[in-house]
Design a protein around this motif. Structure first.
Motif, mmCIF file in Angstrom:
data_model
loop_
_atom_site.group_PDB
_atom_site.id
_atom_site.type_symbol
_atom_site.label_atom_id
_atom_site.label_comp_id
_atom_site.label_asym_id
_atom_site.label_seq_id
_atom_site.Cartn_x
_atom_site.Cartn_y
_atom_site.Cartn_z
ATOM 1 N N PRO A 39 43.697 -50.244 0.101
ATOM 2 C CA PRO A 39 43.029 -49.181 0.867
ATOM 3 C C PRO A 39 41.866 -49.643 1.725
ATOM 4 C CG PRO A 39 42.256 -49.155 -1.394
ATOM 5 C CD PRO A 39 43.313 -50.222 -1.330
ATOM 6 N N LEU A 40 41.414 -50.868 1.547
ATOM 7 C CA LEU A 40 40.161 -51.275 2.172
ATOM 8 C C LEU A 40 40.298 -52.227 3.350
ATOM 9 C CD1 LEU A 40 37.997 -51.762 -1.040
ATOM 10 C CD2 LEU A 40 37.695 -50.000 0.705
ATOM 11 N N THR A 41 41.231 -53.150 3.297
ATOM 12 C CA THR A 41 41.259 -54.258 4.257
ATOM 13 C C THR A 41 41.228 -53.795 5.705
ATOM 14 O OG1 THR A 41 42.556 -55.497 2.634
ATOM 15 C CG2 THR A 41 42.414 -56.405 4.855
ATOM 16 N N ALA A 42 42.162 -52.939 6.089
ATOM 17 C CA ALA A 42 42.241 -52.488 7.484
ATOM 18 C C ALA A 42 41.040 -51.612 7.834
ATOM 19 C CB ALA A 42 43.539 -51.725 7.718
ATOM 20 N N ARG A 43 40.666 -50.712 6.936
ATOM 21 C CA ARG A 43 39.520 -49.828 7.199
ATOM 22 C C ARG A 43 38.251 -50.643 7.466
ATOM 23 N NH1 ARG A 43 40.940 -46.009 2.473
ATOM 24 N NH2 ARG A 43 41.602 -44.053 3.442
ATOM 25 N N VAL A 44 38.027 -51.642 6.646
ATOM 26 C CA VAL A 44 36.790 -52.421 6.749
ATOM 27 C C VAL A 44 36.719 -53.160 8.071
ATOM 28 C CG1 VAL A 44 35.583 -54.429 5.794
ATOM 29 C CG2 VAL A 44 36.405 -52.624 4.267
ATOM 30 N N PHE A 45 37.832 -53.770 8.486
ATOM 31 C CA PHE A 45 37.786 -54.534 9.734
ATOM 32 C C PHE A 45 37.679 -53.632 10.955
ATOM 33 C CE2 PHE A 45 39.716 -56.903 13.308
ATOM 34 C CZ PHE A 45 38.785 -57.927 13.376
ATOM 35 N N VAL A 46 38.462 -52.556 11.024
ATOM 36 C CA VAL A 46 38.357 -51.694 12.204
ATOM 37 C C VAL A 46 36.970 -51.073 12.281
ATOM 38 C CG1 VAL A 46 40.837 -51.219 12.284
ATOM 39 C CG2 VAL A 46 39.323 -49.612 11.093
ATOM 40 N N ASN A 47 36.346 -50.860 11.129
ATOM 41 C CA ASN A 47 34.980 -50.324 11.135
ATOM 42 C C ASN A 47 33.993 -51.341 11.693
ATOM 43 O OD1 ASN A 47 33.170 -48.033 10.172
ATOM 44 N ND2 ASN A 47 32.235 -49.768 9.124
ATOM 45 N N GLN A 48 34.162 -52.614 11.334
ATOM 46 C CA GLN A 48 33.296 -53.662 11.883
ATOM 47 C C GLN A 48 33.482 -53.789 13.385
ATOM 48 O OE1 GLN A 48 33.598 -57.436 9.858
ATOM 49 N NE2 GLN A 48 33.421 -56.525 7.833
ATOM 50 N N VAL A 49 34.727 -53.706 13.855
ATOM 51 C CA VAL A 49 34.984 -53.799 15.293
ATOM 52 C C VAL A 49 34.374 -52.598 16.008
ATOM 53 C CG1 VAL A 49 36.777 -53.838 17.061
ATOM 54 C CG2 VAL A 49 37.046 -55.217 15.001
ATOM 55 N N TRP A 50 34.542 -51.414 15.451
ATOM 56 C CA TRP A 50 33.940 -50.208 16.037
ATOM 57 C C TRP A 50 32.428 -50.371 16.155
ATOM 58 C CZ3 TRP A 50 36.436 -45.769 17.786
ATOM 59 C CH2 TRP A 50 35.614 -44.673 18.102
ATOM 60 N N GLN A 51 31.831 -50.928 15.116
ATOM 61 C CA GLN A 51 30.383 -51.162 15.103
ATOM 62 C C GLN A 51 29.947 -52.072 16.236
ATOM 63 O OE1 GLN A 51 28.063 -52.354 11.310
ATOM 64 N NE2 GLN A 51 28.565 -54.282 12.295
ATOM 65 N N GLU A 52 30.761 -53.060 16.568
ATOM 66 C CA GLU A 52 30.420 -53.990 17.636
ATOM 67 C C GLU A 52 30.347 -53.294 18.998
ATOM 68 O OE1 GLU A 52 29.785 -57.653 17.525
ATOM 69 O OE2 GLU A 52 29.199 -56.620 15.676
ATOM 70 N N PHE A 53 31.096 -52.228 19.170
ATOM 71 C CA PHE A 53 31.141 -51.547 20.463
ATOM 72 C C PHE A 53 30.195 -50.349 20.538
ATOM 73 C CE2 PHE A 53 35.077 -53.917 20.400
ATOM 74 C CZ PHE A 53 35.122 -54.429 21.685
ATOM 75 N N PHE A 54 29.959 -49.704 19.409
ATOM 76 C CA PHE A 54 29.142 -48.493 19.423
ATOM 77 C C PHE A 54 27.785 -48.665 18.745
ATOM 78 C CE2 PHE A 54 33.448 -46.940 20.063
ATOM 79 C CZ PHE A 54 33.276 -46.013 21.073
ATOM 80 N N ARG A 66 27.131 -48.762 15.718
ATOM 81 C CA ARG A 66 27.163 -48.140 14.397
ATOM 82 C C ARG A 66 28.621 -47.943 14.008
ATOM 83 N NH1 ARG A 66 24.005 -43.531 11.813
ATOM 84 N NH2 ARG A 66 25.480 -42.538 10.419
ATOM 85 N N GLY A 67 28.970 -48.288 12.785
ATOM 86 C CA GLY A 67 30.335 -48.097 12.337
ATOM 87 C C GLY A 67 30.633 -46.644 12.048
ATOM 88 N N LEU A 68 31.909 -46.294 11.999
ATOM 89 C CA LEU A 68 32.287 -44.955 11.534
ATOM 90 C C LEU A 68 31.797 -44.763 10.108
ATOM 91 C CD1 LEU A 68 35.888 -44.893 13.038
ATOM 92 C CD2 LEU A 68 33.927 -43.546 13.823
ATOM 93 N N VAL A 69 31.755 -45.860 9.348
ATOM 94 C CA VAL A 69 31.003 -45.916 8.090
ATOM 95 C C VAL A 69 29.768 -46.744 8.398
ATOM 96 C CG1 VAL A 69 30.985 -46.701 5.695
ATOM 97 C CG2 VAL A 69 33.088 -45.758 6.677
ATOM 98 N N LYS A 70 28.614 -46.115 8.340
ATOM 99 C CA LYS A 70 27.382 -46.801 8.744
ATOM 100 C C LYS A 70 27.132 -48.048 7.911
ATOM 101 C CE LYS A 70 22.413 -46.090 9.365
ATOM 102 N NZ LYS A 70 21.270 -45.158 9.166
ATOM 103 N N THR A 71 27.382 -47.954 6.611
ATOM 104 C CA THR A 71 27.167 -49.089 5.708
ATOM 105 C C THR A 71 28.406 -49.982 5.743
ATOM 106 O OG1 THR A 71 27.923 -47.634 3.923
ATOM 107 C CG2 THR A 71 25.539 -47.916 4.185
#
Length: 772
Positions: free
Chosen positions: A473-488, A490-495
């Motif tokens: 449940p975590l692998t894909a969520r964690v990476f796409v969140n890090q990529v999102w953070q790089e562009f915005f 802040r991640g969709l999950v801030k932490t």
């Protein structure tokens, strides 16, 4: 009888509280609307995690009164100290001890106790009461459920959406009565895109081409162009340097040199060739264990050897070997799973369902490396890496590793992974002490995430297959969140490094799941993910902030506008060098030592080794990109530290973003900024154009947009003023005596010094190093 009477009175007090708390308020006294349906994951668990789990959570050693509230069956059963009572009785808050104790006014009975300095607001108490009334239904932690593709939300203004991402964003905005911002103007949009995809400002040629392209494919074309430039790999690799704790020295007291830079060259190469994320990680975790492993796959495993390594005499060998394994285990949890596994190093995790036993089961995957805690530092280049290691020859570079920027014939070695022939036993370490062996454990993973089945080999290659199981449940969520953070910003999950119980809830959970599933279904294609993000209407919004949005959404969590924030430390340097024409665009190679205040290294080293003194580079090495600046862990580059760069002591998935006066002082006094100002001024003065035209070009090169009439008038007046200041040649000579790049002999030094000051002023505009 007295006990029964007490509970009747307590229940009555709870009823009175409920009557008084109909209009619930948060901790600031602001009235908050009560949701119709209470979710354990999104409403109740965060309260219990913050206020209750420390004493009534997963950690058995800290559990009070035998009460565990993070598991439903434990919370429902009779209390250990009072079998006639229950912590939770579904549908009956007045009979539930949890509600009675949090709502009482009796200081001897209230929970959390006064001594904890924790307190529930009336809104939080009302949420728990309503949750119990609705059945006190528990849910598995959201992040431990495999993501599923949600349906696209129905929105009122579908015309705005550019792709699927926008529907999820727009749904949230419409719920709050907000509208998205219009698209940013082309100049600001191009600067944002170029910085995000390459880390460099757009060239004048690219700006002119984009502005002149009136087709509806103009933006799409520039996205594809930037994705295919070599600088894309460098920009994407920058975040991975923090994740991997890459540095050019070993750390600890002596902090001697290490030759790990070929691994950095590989990371840039992997991003540029768009290596799928599952392969990118598998090679780094277990390239050495793959069938018929190539030298490139072996080199990739340098990821797990980037940690600090001691060279201090007198240390206990096994203590530091365990420290290295601990670092790898913690980095695996934070970087790839987005959980705080390290909290279970000494005891069961206090908040997440990770036992100490499970921590050491993950530890076991990294505990079999052929390494020692202390390896001799006496000798030549062979000591710049620690065993196990690999040598890269010139023949390798010609045939197998062409991406490695090896320019000489010197011996080049890199630390890599390599397991022992026999399996080293792994034990639970009591209180985390290296020699306090407890029960022996075998390699495994936390059950709450995904059980480690028999289909996986109990080694790092099996761990990688587990990591990329579609049920994880975590692998894909964690990476796409890090990529999102790089562009915005802040991640969709801030932490970003904590998807656990204490982490922030996702601002757009459906969007996060949609991105994760889409990422997996497209073969873990990183460029596909990046292109989706930058092509969205959400990304393309202007950064204009209205009073209404400032009040409703000050942190831009709802994404009703583009985020406005300062660019990373390395990019500050890149923008200065690129806009001035000084940047040397060579990809990869050894790290370089640009200008640095004298005495820093010498004041903070043991005085031993080849890094005892800072020996500045010259020539082209002064003008390399920020990511190639030499990082000595005990004395990280001061300018980059001031701009919040990581010192690479440990895995970091999210940098701080501060705003201090020191940053302004750097931009005003750093030799690189001043030299760039001088070089750009000289270049402009040699062009056969008038002063306003020179200033327009400078502004476009640095700020990446055309200045307005007022801005040009201010800069022109300042140039004239500075010409008066530098009437005397000696004053001009003093200002111009910065940096090693030669000054054209034919230039008037008075005019050059004056124009240099104007360039420095433009570099010091907030807009220059801010992404809007």
């Amino acid at each position: 009888m007295y006990r029964r009477l007490f509970y009747v009175m307590l229940a009555f007090a709870g009823i009175v509280f409920v009557i008084q708390a109909c209009n619930s308020r948060d901790n600031q006294g602001i009235e908050v609307q009560m949701p119709d349906t209470i979710s354990y994951n999104f409403h109740v668990r965060p309260i219990l995690s913050d206020k209750c789990f420390a004493c009534h959570g997963p950690d058995a050693n800290k559990r009070e009164a035998g009460l565990r509230l993070d598991i439903a069956e434990n919370a429902y059963k009779a209390l250990k100290e009072n079998p006639s009572a229950h912590a939770l009785i579904p549908f009956k808050p007045g009979a539930s001890e949890v509600f009675l104790r949090i709502s009482t006014t009796d200081s001897a009975l209230i929970m959390p106790p006064k001594s904890s300095n924790l307190k529930l607001s009336s809104h939080e108490i009302s949420l728990i009461e309503k949750w119990i009334k609705q059945g006190a239904k528990y849910e598995r932690h959201w992040a431990f459920n495999p993501p599923k593709t949600p349906k696209l939300p129905k929105v009122n203004t579908q015309d705005w959406a550019k792709n699927e991402l926008d529907y999820f964003v727009l749904e949230k905005l419409e719920e709050q009565g907000l509208s998205p911002n219009p698209e940013a103007d082309k100049e600001r949009l191009l600067k944002r895109l170029s910085l995000d995809l390459t880390g460099l400002p757009p060239s004048m040629a690219l700006m002119d081409k984009f502005l002149a392209d009136g087709s509806n494919k103009a933006y799409e074309k520039v996205v594809l162009s930037l994705l295919n430039t070599p600088a894309y790999g460098e920009k994407m690799a920058l975040h991975w340097m923090d994740v991997s704790r890459y540095a050019d020295s070993h750390g600890y007291q002596d902090d001697n040199y290490r030759s790990q830079w070929p691994w950095r060259d590989w990371v840039i190469h992997a991003f540029n060739k768009n290596m799928p994320y599952d392969q990118f990680i598998t090679w780094q975790l277990a390239g050495d264990l793959m069938p018929h492993a190539t030298k490139e796959q072996l080199l990739a495993t340098g990821f797990n050897r980037n940690h600090k390594i001691t060279e201090e005499g007198g240390v206990i060998d096994e203590e530091y070997r365990v420290e290295y394994v601990t670092d790898r285990t913690n980095a695996f949890g934070k970087a790839l799973l987005g959980v705080t596994l390290e909290c279970a190093h000494c005891h069961d995790h206090k908040y997440d369902p990770f036992s100490q036993k499970e921590y050491y089961e993950v530890f076991a995957f990294f505990n079999n490396v052929k390494e020692v805690g202390l390896e001799s530092s006496v000798g030549g280049p062979e000591t710049y890496a620690k065993k196990p290691l690999m040598e890269i020859s010139n023949a390798d570079v010609k045939k197998l590793l062409s991406f490695v920027n090896k320019q000489d014939t010197n011996k080049l070695i890199v630390s890599v992974m390599g397991d022992r022939d026999t399996v080293r036993k792994t034990y639970i370490l009591n209180r985390g002490v290296y020699d306090a062996h407890g029960k022996e454990v075998a390699a495994g993973t936390p059950q709450s995430i995904l059980p480690f089945g028999n289909q996986y080999a109990k080694n790092r290659l099996g761990l990688s297959k587990w990591l990329f199981d579609k049920k994880n449940p975590l692998t894909a969520r964690v990476f796409v969140n890090q990529v999102w953070q790089e562009f915005f910003g802040r991640g969709l999950v801030k932490t970003s490094g904590d998807f656990g119980m204490q982490g922030e809830l996702p601002s757009h959970p459906a969007l996060l799941d949609w991105l994760a599933v889409d990422f997996m279904s497209h073969g873990w294609n990183i460029k596909h993910l990046v292109q989706q993000i930058v092509s969205s209407a959400t990304y393309r919004q202007s950064a204009v902030l209205s009073a209404e949005k400032l009040k409703t959404d000050p942190d831009n969590i709802l994404l009703s506008r583009s985020s406005r924030h300062r660019i990373p430390a390395e990019l500050v340097r890149d923008v200065v060098l690129a806009s001035s024409g000084l940047l040397v665009k060579t990809i990869g190679g050894p790290s370089v030592k640009p200008y640095q205040p004298e005495g820093l290294w010498e004041a903070a080293t043991s005085g031993r080794g080849i890094l005892a003194k800072y020996i500045q580079d010259h020539g082209n090495n002064l003008y390399r990109r920020g990511m190639y600046t030499f990082i000595k862990r005990t004395v990280p580059p001061p300018t980059m530290s001031i701009f919040d760069a990581s010192n690479r002591d440990q895995c970091e998935v999210q940098r701080l973003n501060t705003n201090t006066p020191l940053q302004a002082l750097v931009m005003l006094n750093d030799p690189t900024v001043l030299e760039a100002s001088r070089v750009l001024a000289a270049s402009l003065l040699q062009e056969k154009t008038d002063v306003p035209a020179k200033l327009v070009k400078a502004f476009r090169l640095i700020v990446c947009r055309n200045p307005n009439e007022k801005e040009i008038k201010v800069l022109q007046a300042y140039y004239a003023d500075q010409q008066k200041v530098f009437q005397q040649k000696s004053q001009a000579d003093k200002v111009l005596a910065v940096g090693e790049f030669p000054i054209p002999v034919q230039l008037n030094k008075r005019n050059l010094a004056a124009m240099m000051q104007v360039m420095t002023t433009i570099y010091n505009l907030e807009e220059t190093i801010t992404k809007t």
